[in-house]
Every structure is written in structure tokens, then in C-alpha cells.
Design a protein around this motif. Structure first.
Motif, mmCIF file in Angstrom:
data_model
loop_
_atom_site.group_PDB
_atom_site.id
_atom_site.type_symbol
_atom_site.label_atom_id
_atom_site.label_comp_id
_atom_site.label_asym_id
_atom_site.label_seq_id
_atom_site.Cartn_x
_atom_site.Cartn_y
_atom_site.Cartn_z
ATOM 1 N N ASP A 1 0.864 -1.177 0.000
ATOM 2 C CA ASP A 1 0.000 0.000 0.000
ATOM 3 C C ASP A 1 0.903 1.231 0.000
ATOM 4 O OD1 ASP A 1 -1.786 2.078 0.593
ATOM 5 O OD2 ASP A 1 -2.995 0.798 1.895
ATOM 6 N N GLU B 1 0.270 8.023 4.685
ATOM 7 C CA GLU B 1 -0.283 8.173 6.032
ATOM 8 C C GLU B 1 -0.092 6.925 6.898
ATOM 9 O OE1 GLU B 1 -4.265 9.671 6.101
ATOM 10 O OE2 GLU B 1 -3.791 11.299 4.721
ATOM 11 N N LEU B 2 0.333 5.809 6.300
ATOM 12 C CA LEU B 2 0.553 4.589 7.076
ATOM 13 C C LEU B 2 1.781 4.694 7.973
ATOM 14 C CD1 LEU B 2 -0.296 1.816 4.478
ATOM 15 C CD2 LEU B 2 -1.606 2.486 6.489
ATOM 16 N N GLY B 3 2.662 5.624 7.647
ATOM 17 C CA GLY B 3 3.860 5.806 8.473
ATOM 18 C C GLY B 3 4.665 4.528 8.587
ATOM 19 N N LYS B 4 4.918 4.085 9.815
ATOM 20 C CA LYS B 4 5.737 2.903 10.065
ATOM 21 C C LYS B 4 4.911 1.614 10.122
ATOM 22 C CE LYS B 4 9.298 5.427 12.511
ATOM 23 N NZ LYS B 4 10.063 5.565 13.735
ATOM 24 N N ARG B 5 3.596 1.723 9.989
ATOM 25 C CA ARG B 5 2.751 0.519 10.032
ATOM 26 C C ARG B 5 2.996 -0.355 8.808
ATOM 27 N NH1 ARG B 5 -3.044 2.941 10.878
ATOM 28 N NH2 ARG B 5 -2.129 4.507 9.552
ATOM 29 N N SER B 6 2.614 -1.603 8.925
ATOM 30 C CA SER B 6 2.788 -2.549 7.824
ATOM 31 C C SER B 6 2.033 -2.075 6.598
ATOM 32 C CB SER B 6 2.277 -3.932 8.236
ATOM 33 O OG SER B 6 2.343 -4.813 7.143
ATOM 34 N N ARG B 7 2.672 -2.176 5.453
ATOM 35 C CA ARG B 7 2.078 -1.735 4.194
ATOM 36 C C ARG B 7 1.683 -2.914 3.314
ATOM 37 N NH1 ARG B 7 3.168 3.502 2.617
ATOM 38 N NH2 ARG B 7 4.233 4.710 4.192
ATOM 39 N N THR C 1 -0.174 -6.294 2.067
ATOM 40 C CA THR C 1 -1.419 -7.038 2.215
ATOM 41 C C THR C 1 -1.556 -7.984 1.030
ATOM 42 O OG1 THR C 1 -3.783 -6.842 2.719
ATOM 43 C CG2 THR C 1 -2.907 -5.351 1.029
ATOM 44 N N ARG D 1 -10.060 -9.654 17.129
ATOM 45 C CA ARG D 1 -9.797 -8.428 16.367
ATOM 46 C C ARG D 1 -10.525 -8.463 15.034
ATOM 47 N NH1 ARG D 1 -3.818 -6.327 16.550
ATOM 48 N NH2 ARG D 1 -4.986 -4.663 15.568
#
Length: 134
Positions: free
Chosen positions: A60, A64-70, A72, A109
Motif C-alpha cells: 500500500d 499516512e501509514l507511516g511505520k505501520r505494515s504496508r 497485504t 480483532r
């Protein structure tokens, strides 16, 4: 109205990936089902369409995802293996016929799976890079 588990909701690719997405190299492959009784693997079939199922990992590109997992996975239902538009590493793609299926994981979750009916070069992107200069 009650919704059954596994309900697929139609979404636009640009809503899922507003900044676009790129294929992870060498990640396109056929999904296999495993039969625990026989220990055999067979090509997976889409429960709705009956078509074979392929999967591809994408990154992705949303800043705006910053350091989060990209990364998928998108599963593609098609009779034949989809072909990346250009075959270049980390090429940009868009998906046709996208759906999202929300579900709850074992730890409670919320998660979702993405499916599509095909992939292609993004609108406005030329398949042959040599044509871009013309």
C-alpha cells in the motif's frame, strides 16, 4: 436483514488503496486447499464463482501509514493465472471487481480479506515504457 459470514462487499480499488499499490516481486501464485485426511493439496476454488484462486502481495503506497505494515494480500478469482501488466519489480497495479470480506480473528480483532476479478496497469499508465516518451 441478517448478514451471513463471508459476505463480500463491493469496493473500488481507489477506496482501498487511495495512494495506489505496487506488486511485491515474485508474489503471484495459486492458492491451494489442504485436505488433512489425505494430506493432499489441490487448487483452491472460489466458493462463489467456482473459479481458481490466485493471490498476490501488494504494498500500500499510502504515506499516512507511516511505520505501520504496508503489505497485504489480494486474492484474484480467475480461470487462468493473472499476468502482471509490465512484469517489472514493484510495478503499480489496480484491481478490477474488488470486494472486501470483514471477519473477526481468533483473538477477537476485526480483519478483512480482499478479493478481485483481475488486475491491470493503473489508468493513465502505459504498458510499454518506450511508448511513454512518445
Amino acid at each position: 436483514m441478517a448478514l451471513r459470514g463471508g459476505t463480500r462487499f463491493a469496493v473500488r480499488c481507489e477506496d482501498v488503496f487511495p495512494a495506489g499499490c505496487a506488486l511485491v516481486p515474485e508474489s503471484l501464485g495459486e492458492v491451494e486447499d489442504y485436505d488433512e485426511k489425505t494430506g493432499r493439496r489441490t487448487p483452491a476454488k472460489d466458493k462463489v464463482t467456482g473459479q481458481r484462486v490466485w493471490q498476490v502481495r501488494v504494498m500500500d503506497l499510502d504515506p499516512e501509514l507511516g511505520k505501520r505494515s504496508r503489505e497485504t494480500t489480494v486474492k484474484i478469482s480467475a480461470d487462468y493465472q493473472p499476468v502482471p501488466p509490465t512484469g517489472t519489480p514493484f510495478e503499480a497495479v489496480e484491481f478490477d471487481g474488488m470486494t472486501v470480506t470483514p471477519y473477526v480473528t481468533n483473538n477477537g480483532r476485526m480483519a478483512y480479506s480482499l478479493r478481485a476479478t483481475g488486475m491491470r496497469a493503473p489508468v493513465g499508465v502505459t504498458r510499454d515504457p518506450s511508448l511513454a516518451a512518445a
